[in-house]
Scaffold this active site. Sequence first.
Site, PDB file in Angstrom:
ATOM      1  CG  HIS A 261      -1.802   1.181   1.362  1.00 13.79           C
ATOM      2  ND1 HIS A 261      -3.123   1.175   0.968  1.00 13.79           N
ATOM      3  CD2 HIS A 261      -1.575   2.433   1.818  1.00 13.79           C
ATOM      4  CE1 HIS A 261      -3.654   2.369   1.174  1.00 13.79           C
ATOM      5  NE2 HIS A 261      -2.731   3.159   1.706  1.00 13.79           N
ATOM      6  CD  GLU A 262       1.587   3.706   3.693  1.00 13.80           C
ATOM      7  OE1 GLU A 262       1.808   4.793   3.119  1.00 13.80           O
ATOM      8  OE2 GLU A 262       0.524   3.484   4.315  1.00 13.80           O
ATOM      9  CG  HIS A 265       0.168   6.197  -0.630  1.00 17.66           C
ATOM     10  ND1 HIS A 265      -0.813   6.991  -1.178  1.00 17.66           N
ATOM     11  CD2 HIS A 265      -0.422   5.522   0.393  1.00 17.66           C
ATOM     12  CE1 HIS A 265      -1.959   6.781  -0.495  1.00 17.66           C
ATOM     13  NE2 HIS A 265      -1.743   5.896   0.442  1.00 17.66           N
ATOM     14  CD  GLU A 291      -5.799   5.426   0.474  1.00 18.34           C
ATOM     15  OE1 GLU A 291      -4.830   6.210   0.627  1.00 18.34           O
ATOM     16  OE2 GLU A 291      -5.949   4.408   1.160  1.00 18.34           O
TER      17      GLU A 291
HETATM   18 ZN    ZN Z   1      -3.176   5.233   1.872  1.00 20.48          ZN
END
Ligand code: ZN
Length: 497
Positions: A261-262, A265, A291
Amino acid sequence: MSEKYKILSEKIQKIADIENAAALLNWDQEVFMPEKGGQFRARQLSTLSGIAHDMFTDTEIGNLLDELNNEQKLSFKEQRNIAELKRDFERRGKYTRAFVEDMSQAISKSFMAWQKAKKENNFKLFAPELSKLVELKKQEAEIVGYEDQAYDALLEDYEPGLTVKDLDKLFGDVRGELVDFVAKIFAAQQNDESFMYKHFPKDKQWDYGIYILREMGYDFDAGRQDVSSHPFTTNFSASDVRVTTRVDEKNLSEMLWSCIHEGGHALYEQGLPNEEYGMPAGSAISLGIHESQSRIWENNIGRGLPFWKAYYKSIQAFFPEQLDKVSVEDFYKAMNIVKPSLIRTNADELSYHFHILIRYEVEKALIAGDIKTEELPEYWNSKYKEYLKIDVPSDSEGVLQDIHWSHGSFGYFPTYSIGSFYAAQFYAQMKKDIPSLEDELSNGNPKVALKWLRDNVHQYGMQYSAEDLCVKLTGEKLNFKYFMDYAKEKYNGIYNL
Ligand code: ZN
């Protein structure tokens, strides 16, 4: 490039220097700062943000923006930079220094009260500070201005252009379609996930996380990973984008999907054009689009069978004792267990949106004055019963679980759902554009996905608004249908519905 444009860019980039220095202090605070450093760190951060605010709201910048706004010979990118800076200038210029200071103090007090209230499971310790903060947010909405609802003015901070009207429609779709679909899954035969909770040694998990980040295309020469209690991504330029993760030895999922997830980003930030440093064209569009970049990696790719067909052997090699007897199909089913949960950050990718829907309904009612702060726990618990069919045993696991309100972040939560819905729509388009996408993923080539995201999203920065980018990319505005199609195709298979 005109002389005036050059002067303006230099000023804006200097402000970015100050803001990025503050971001580095923030990163340090979360990752390395000794406990006693907190008091002076708060002061240092406040001084730097005051300097940046004064520099940005200076009349000279306002004059340059006005003059450039009327200039005919600007390129598309320059026009967009001016338009976005002007929007920001006008918004920030509306706040008096006194209001900014009041807000900052209220946030500090509220954050401390929230920490204590959560620890002691006592909502009453938080309620008075939260009430003051809600009043200030209502004032803020009046200061900034809005057409329809006060809450629109708060949304504008995180997702420019998004309104209550849009969200009512979107969450109406969630209520109308997703709630029933998830109810069917809740009632279905559950899959085994016990092997995810065996003992997974910390250092091995750490090394695997680094390996996966590299495979995704994260550039460790322009970033690093550290440990923090809440995983996050921060950046000081596109050439220094840092991620954090947390490792739970009894739960492999925690580290694995927070890294991915990170990582998503971070890939967005590393893909922004360095030559537009500090300018809107060198910055991310909105929280929702940010996101979308983390969720597309975490869920559409990173919780998909094709990706694990390529990487399952590698994770088995890291953890032979734990995973040798588990097939890739069972691993895939375990990472996609859908079940009711109390804590938003631990929720599966479907019922997650009920958590957001609840916060949206609560925030909207609070800002509109339909409920009082003291009524929050009861209101909250009734919503969890309604949507997730569960009883909330304590406020710490209920209304006090998230940090956002104590930071004054009202209007932030909806961007999490928006991000997932954009991700589903972008992923559908990616599959159309690259018919061999899932074969490429199965062959261990996730960089084709990265290239598509670089070409279609990252390189533009804020040159397009979220809505315009979505239309440019997919031919239509954000449409919840793509998320439902994705959910049905995937979970009908997993749960034999
Ligand atoms: Zn996030």
